[in-house]
Design a protein around this motif. Structure first.
Motif, PDB file in Angstrom:
ATOM      1  N   ASN A 123      11.858   5.140  -1.991  1.00  0.00           N
ATOM      2  CA  ASN A 123      10.637   5.855  -2.357  1.00  0.00           C
ATOM      3  C   ASN A 123      10.816   6.479  -3.736  1.00  0.00           C
ATOM      4  O   ASN A 123      11.820   6.237  -4.417  1.00  0.00           O
ATOM      5  CB  ASN A 123      10.283   6.910  -1.298  1.00  0.00           C
ATOM      6  CG  ASN A 123      11.345   7.985  -1.166  1.00  0.00           C
ATOM      7  OD1 ASN A 123      12.239   8.098  -2.009  1.00  0.00           O
ATOM      8  ND2 ASN A 123      11.262   8.781  -0.121  1.00  0.00           N
ATOM      9  N   GLU A 124       9.831   7.277  -4.142  1.00  0.00           N
ATOM     10  CA  GLU A 124       9.878   7.814  -5.506  1.00  0.00           C
ATOM     11  C   GLU A 124      11.050   8.743  -5.738  1.00  0.00           C
ATOM     12  O   GLU A 124      11.492   8.928  -6.868  1.00  0.00           O
ATOM     13  CB  GLU A 124       8.567   8.553  -5.806  1.00  0.00           C
ATOM     14  CG  GLU A 124       7.418   7.573  -6.025  1.00  0.00           C
ATOM     15  CD  GLU A 124       6.061   8.249  -5.961  1.00  0.00           C
ATOM     16  OE1 GLU A 124       5.151   7.761  -6.633  1.00  0.00           O
ATOM     17  OE2 GLU A 124       5.917   9.253  -5.245  1.00  0.00           O
ATOM     18  N   GLU A 125      11.551   9.335  -4.648  1.00  0.00           N
ATOM     19  CA  GLU A 125      12.727  10.213  -4.815  1.00  0.00           C
ATOM     20  C   GLU A 125      14.026   9.427  -4.788  1.00  0.00           C
ATOM     21  O   GLU A 125      15.098  10.000  -4.909  1.00  0.00           O
ATOM     22  CB  GLU A 125      12.767  11.274  -3.695  1.00  0.00           C
ATOM     23  CG  GLU A 125      11.747  12.387  -3.871  1.00  0.00           C
ATOM     24  CD  GLU A 125      10.374  11.978  -3.398  1.00  0.00           C
ATOM     25  OE1 GLU A 125      10.284  11.287  -2.366  1.00  0.00           O
ATOM     26  OE2 GLU A 125       9.384  12.318  -4.065  1.00  0.00           O
ATOM     27  N   GLY A 126      13.919   8.133  -4.583  1.00  0.00           N
ATOM     28  CA  GLY A 126      15.131   7.323  -4.553  1.00  0.00           C
ATOM     29  C   GLY A 126      15.758   7.227  -3.179  1.00  0.00           C
ATOM     30  O   GLY A 126      16.855   6.687  -3.018  1.00  0.00           O
TER      31      GLY A 126
ATOM     32  N   LEU B  30      16.464   5.702   0.339  1.00  0.00           N
ATOM     33  CA  LEU B  30      16.344   4.374   0.938  1.00  0.00           C
ATOM     34  C   LEU B  30      15.351   4.427   2.092  1.00  0.00           C
ATOM     35  O   LEU B  30      15.413   5.340   2.917  1.00  0.00           O
ATOM     36  CB  LEU B  30      17.707   3.940   1.493  1.00  0.00           C
ATOM     37  CG  LEU B  30      18.678   3.249   0.546  1.00  0.00           C
ATOM     38  CD1 LEU B  30      19.966   2.934   1.279  1.00  0.00           C
ATOM     39  CD2 LEU B  30      18.090   1.983  -0.028  1.00  0.00           C
ATOM     40  N   LEU B  31      14.476   3.444   2.149  1.00  0.00           N
ATOM     41  CA  LEU B  31      13.480   3.414   3.205  1.00  0.00           C
ATOM     42  C   LEU B  31      13.900   2.451   4.311  1.00  0.00           C
ATOM     43  O   LEU B  31      14.528   1.438   4.027  1.00  0.00           O
ATOM     44  CB  LEU B  31      12.133   2.948   2.644  1.00  0.00           C
ATOM     45  CG  LEU B  31      11.491   3.857   1.611  1.00  0.00           C
ATOM     46  CD1 LEU B  31      10.220   3.225   1.086  1.00  0.00           C
ATOM     47  CD2 LEU B  31      11.183   5.211   2.214  1.00  0.00           C
ATOM     48  N   PRO B  32      13.541   2.783   5.530  1.00  0.00           N
ATOM     49  CA  PRO B  32      13.804   1.815   6.597  1.00  0.00           C
ATOM     50  C   PRO B  32      12.906   0.600   6.394  1.00  0.00           C
ATOM     51  O   PRO B  32      11.819   0.722   5.841  1.00  0.00           O
ATOM     52  CB  PRO B  32      13.417   2.570   7.869  1.00  0.00           C
ATOM     53  CG  PRO B  32      12.503   3.644   7.430  1.00  0.00           C
ATOM     54  CD  PRO B  32      12.874   3.997   6.023  1.00  0.00           C
ATOM     55  N   LYS B  33      13.405  -0.550   6.828  1.00  0.00           N
ATOM     56  CA  LYS B  33      12.652  -1.760   6.596  1.00  0.00           C
ATOM     57  C   LYS B  33      11.779  -2.059   7.786  1.00  0.00           C
ATOM     58  O   LYS B  33      12.252  -2.162   8.887  1.00  0.00           O
ATOM     59  CB  LYS B  33      13.591  -2.947   6.405  1.00  0.00           C
ATOM     60  CG  LYS B  33      14.820  -2.657   5.595  1.00  0.00           C
ATOM     61  CD  LYS B  33      15.681  -3.898   5.490  1.00  0.00           C
ATOM     62  CE  LYS B  33      16.310  -4.284   6.821  1.00  0.00           C
ATOM     63  NZ  LYS B  33      17.293  -3.314   7.269  1.00  0.00           N
ATOM     64  N   SER B  34      10.516  -2.214   7.573  1.00  0.00           N
ATOM     65  CA  SER B  34       9.683  -2.756   8.628  1.00  0.00           C
ATOM     66  C   SER B  34       9.735  -4.265   8.440  1.00  0.00           C
ATOM     67  O   SER B  34      10.028  -4.760   7.363  1.00  0.00           O
ATOM     68  CB  SER B  34       8.249  -2.261   8.487  1.00  0.00           C
ATOM     69  OG  SER B  34       7.615  -2.925   7.407  1.00  0.00           O
ATOM     70  N   SER B  35       9.429  -4.990   9.475  1.00  0.00           N
ATOM     71  CA  SER B  35       9.498  -6.435   9.332  1.00  0.00           C
ATOM     72  C   SER B  35       8.445  -6.911   8.344  1.00  0.00           C
ATOM     73  O   SER B  35       8.636  -7.886   7.623  1.00  0.00           O
ATOM     74  CB  SER B  35       9.329  -7.113  10.683  1.00  0.00           C
ATOM     75  OG  SER B  35       8.140  -6.667  11.290  1.00  0.00           O
ATOM     76  N   GLY B  36       7.316  -6.209   8.288  1.00  0.00           N
ATOM     77  CA  GLY B  36       6.277  -6.586   7.334  1.00  0.00           C
ATOM     78  C   GLY B  36       6.761  -6.436   5.909  1.00  0.00           C
ATOM     79  O   GLY B  36       6.550  -7.307   5.059  1.00  0.00           O
TER      80      GLY B  36
ATOM     81  N   ARG C 125       0.826  -1.205   0.000  1.00  0.00           N
ATOM     82  CA  ARG C 125       0.000   0.000   0.000  1.00  0.00           C
ATOM     83  C   ARG C 125       0.863   1.259   0.000  1.00  0.00           C
ATOM     84  O   ARG C 125       0.372   2.364  -0.050  1.00  0.00           O
ATOM     85  CB  ARG C 125      -0.945   0.025   1.185  1.00  0.00           C
ATOM     86  CG  ARG C 125      -0.275  -0.152   2.505  1.00  0.00           C
ATOM     87  CD  ARG C 125      -1.255   0.001   3.650  1.00  0.00           C
ATOM     88  NE  ARG C 125      -0.538  -0.156   4.906  1.00  0.00           N
ATOM     89  CZ  ARG C 125      -0.492  -1.282   5.592  1.00  0.00           C
ATOM     90  NH1 ARG C 125      -1.131  -2.335   5.171  1.00  0.00           N
ATOM     91  NH2 ARG C 125       0.183  -1.367   6.713  1.00  0.00           N
ATOM     92  N   LYS C 126       2.190   1.074   0.106  1.00  0.00           N
ATOM     93  CA  LYS C 126       3.057   2.253   0.064  1.00  0.00           C
ATOM     94  C   LYS C 126       3.624   2.391  -1.334  1.00  0.00           C
ATOM     95  O   LYS C 126       3.727   1.421  -2.081  1.00  0.00           O
ATOM     96  CB  LYS C 126       4.233   2.065   1.035  1.00  0.00           C
ATOM     97  CG  LYS C 126       3.875   2.300   2.481  1.00  0.00           C
ATOM     98  CD  LYS C 126       5.157   2.261   3.298  1.00  0.00           C
ATOM     99  CE  LYS C 126       4.860   2.184   4.768  1.00  0.00           C
ATOM    100  NZ  LYS C 126       6.068   1.950   5.540  1.00  0.00           N
TER     101      LYS C 126
END
Lengths: 72, 672
Positions: B529-532, B534-540, B512-513
């Motif tokens: 994300n769209e800007e490139g 790096l996103l933190p990882k959730s366990s999900g 959903r993200k």
């Protein structure tokens, strides 16, 4: 048995292999060698795993047939 | 390969013979197995691997203890697992035996079973590897309970291995290793052909450079993988610090609001004081309305009547008496009636004191009147200022309460620690990138030196036929090796593109993200994300990514099944086996992921526990389930009494634990 080769220069780093007696272009000559080597690998991959020395001896046979001793 | 059925006899916790038929329908392609931990799920999963390849996963304990203990007690010392499957339009039965005394040809066999005929397959191990190569099989099994490590450094190598296995790079990898080894062999032959210190030295130098290049390349690759890990760690901290930045903003808002609160309290106090003072100063203006009006009216009336004040002054009357002459000219002699009358006016004459008093009274009354007009407006204004100040106080208190709730639990000391750690990681990353650059330079220099020395060696041995042939052979090995490496890199590149595309499709359908996959050439996997960023990882999201990757591998293998490239192994159609895939996902993710599961492969075997099935995950795909089973625990002992352990499937109750049975273990019950 692969055709014998006549070496005008020695290829290293994928360079030119020089003219060959049977007129095959270098690329095709290499393709045939690679096909033979891969077939050898396939044979040992499924049937004769972990027989490295035997497999390498047969690889040397392939290389030496392509580069016989007496040629210049 | 399309699985049709699996039969287990006396295999581990399965006492006696037990069977599962798999769904082979194209639409309803899911086989659903409900299984709690400890009831035989791992055994069931490993049964297939063990049957085909005589291997098991790391979670499979006591891997040599295969025969069910109660079966052994009953005198049965042999177990087997049999799998019936379809491949290339033919049906086969593979069976492997385990236990005491089983050896030779009986150990593992494959029969082809078509239209009533059956025939044994020669070299069954070879055959099964052509159906699904052993190196690939493990990659089609997704272990949801350990998905949190999917994005870790260790799994980067695992991902690379999976891609290379499905490409069938094994053949080429081995060929490359063999060519390297053979090239070294020929190089070492040269000094024996011509005893020359120069040749020795050059050959040794070339070999040393080759070793140096290999070592530098390996270190370079390892470092690049590690930088990806460090970048992910920084991204994780950045994510936490973004939350912390919000905390800083809240803290500033709190301080600002507290100052506003103090000012509002002060304004309210001043307004309150003003009201009280006004009441003290001006209250009489309001309460004296009636008396003021009455008095002023009375004064006006008396004035009109000429009574108050008296129209003549005392001084004037006294002057008349002193002069003994009235203003009309009449003499005012002592004792005269006229004098007595004039003298009588003194009693009512106005004097300056009276006049002054009356003037004062009028002034006061008029002031009362005018202030009474102005007073309410002033009081209103003060009351309004008081009301506004009190509203501001309430608003500030509400806001402070909200900020406090948001800030609750945030440890500002921890924020500082994260910032320090981030700076450390950044410095580490800079050092690593510098070292990567240095390794790359080292490799380039060494390769140039090696090429130059090889050229020198060739010139040196030109006149020596015996030495020259070894150089030719060495050069040929090198040329073939370099070519295979280049072509393999191209194949891997294509594979990575395809995987990115496939994984992107799964993430797009289930997440959903708005994020996309980033996979480096070193197989470091992360989400951006769209800007490139790096996103933190959730366990999900970790779990979702692992699942998407496994599904992409299955699809990749399917697409490669008709690959004509003789240098690589062909791909295959393989079932996708998912063990507890929903564990780390919240309910919303579970549903969307479950909806996508049937599309991930031609055939899906899905194992879920009771908790995994909650949240609507099973409901989301139930229409695609053709076969459904539950693993039931059997106990020799008696139950403890009370209600039976049951679960409801398809509207019927099924007992999940049975007592007073012949053996402790597991049985497979089909859900109708």
């Amino acid at each position: 048995m692969l055709p014998s080769t006549h070496w005008q220069g020695l290829g290293g780093n994928g360079g030119r292999m020089g003219d060959v007696d049977d007129g095959l272009p270098d690329e095709q000559w290499q393709n045939r060698m690679i096909a033979e080597i891969v077939e050898l690998q396939r044979e040992f991959f499924f049937e004769n795993r972990n027989k490295d020395s035997e497999r390498r001896r047969r690889l040397r046979d392939v290389i030496e047939r392509a580069t016989p001793q007496s040629r210049r | 390969m399309l699985l049709e059925e699996i039969t287990l006899k006396d295999f581990r916790c399965f006492n006696g013979e037990h069977r599962i038929e798999f769904s082979t329908d194209e639409e309803r392609n899911v086989t659903l197995i409900h299984a709690e931990n400890g009831v035989g799920k791992t055994t069931l999963l490993n049964a297939m691997l063990w049957c085909f390849y005589d291997v098991t996963t790391a979670k499979f304990e006591r891997k040599f203890d295969l025969v069910n203990h109660d079966a052994v007690a009953a005198g049965r010392h042999v177990c087997f697992v049999e799998v019936v499957f379809e491949h290339a339009d033919s049906r086969y039965r593979a069976r492997r035996y385990g236990g005491r005394g089983v050896q030779g040809d009986r150990l593992f066999s494959i029969m082809r079973i078509d239209e009533g005929h059956s025939g044994s397959i020669d070299a069954p191990e070879t055959f099964i590897n052509t159906v699904i190569p052993k190196t690939m099989a493990g990659h089609f099994l997704f272990d949801g309970e350990h998905a949190e490590v999917f994005l870790g450094e260790e799994n980067r190598k695992g991902i690379r291995r999976a891609v290379q296995d499905i490409l069938g790079c094994n053949l080429i990898d081995t060929a490359i290793e063999d060519l390297e080894e053979t090239a070294t062999y020929y190089r070492r032959q040269m000094p024996k052909a011509k005893a020359s210190a120069s040749v020795d030295a050059l050959a040794q130098s070339i070999e040393d450079l080759g070793t140096q290049i290999t070592t530098a390349k390996a270190a370079h690759e390892q470092l690049k993988g590690q930088t990806a890990t460090v970048e992910q760690q920084i991204a994780d901290i950045d994510g936490k610090l973004r939350d912390s930045s919000a905390a800083k903003v809240l803290q500033e808002a709190r301080e600002r609001t507290e100052r506003e609160h103090v000012r509002a309290v002060k304004r309210a106090g001043e307004a309150q004081d003003e009201v009280v003072k006004w009441l003290g100063d001006n209250g009489r203006f309001l309460v004296s309305t009636r008396i003021t009006e009455t008095t002023l009216d009375n004064l006006d009336t008396q004035e009109t009547k000429g009574k108050l004040p008296s129209p003549y002054n005392e001084e004037f009357v006294q002057d008349l008496l002193d002069l003994a002459v009235c203003i009309c000219g009449t003499e005012l002699c002592d004792g005269s009636v006229e004098r007595a009358k004039v003298k009588g006016l003194l009693t009512k004459a106005a004097n300056h004191v009276l006049r002054s008093r009356l003037t004062g009274v009028r002034a006061v009354l008029n002031q009362l009147k005018s202030e009474r007009t102005r007073a309410p407006a002033r009081l209103d204004a003060a009351n309004k200022r008081l009301a506004v100040a009190r509203e501001d106080i309430s608003a500030a208190e509400v806001q402070l309460g909200e900020i406090s709730a948001k800030l609750e639990g945030i440890d500002f000391g921890e924020i500082a620690e994260r910032e320090r750690r981030r700076n450390e990681l950044k410095a580490q990353l800079t050092t690593m990138n510098q070292r990567i650059g240095a390794f790359a330079d080292n490799v380039r220099r060494s390769e140039a030196q090696k090429a130059q020395k090889e050229q020198e060696l060739r010139k040196l041995v030109e006149t020596d036929d015996e030495a020259r042939v070894f150089v030719q052979r060495y050069a040929l090995c090198e040329a073939l090796r370099v070519r295979l490496e280049r072509e393999l890199a191209e194949e891997e590149d294509e594979a990575r593109k395809m995987l990115r595309q496939q994984i992107g499709k799964v993430l797009g359908s289930t997440s959903r993200k708005q994020f996309r996959l980033k996979m480096t050439d070193e197989y470091a996997v992360s989400l951006v994300n769209e800007e490139g960023t790096l996103l933190p990882k959730s366990s999900g999201e970790n779990q979702l990514l692992g699942l998407a990757f496994t599904a992409a591998l299955v699809e990749f293998a399917r697409l490669r099944q008709n690959a004509e490239d003789h240098r690589l192994l062909r791909g295959t159609v393989a079932p996708l086996v998912l063990d507890s895939p929903f564990g780390q996902l919240d309910d919303s993710y579970r549903r969307t992921t479950a909806e996508h599961v049937p599309r991930m492969a031609r055939q899906v075997v899905l194992m879920v526990s009771g908790s995994q099935a909650k949240g609507g995950a099973v409901d989301a795909l139930i229409d695609r389930v053709e076969k459904e089973y539950v693993l039931v625990r059997t106990n020799k002992g008696a139950g403890k009494g009370g209600a039976a352990e049951t679960r409801q499937f398809r509207g019927r109750d099924y007992e999940t634990a049975l007592f007073d049975q012949l053996a402790d273990g597991t049985m497979i019950v089909e859900i109708a």
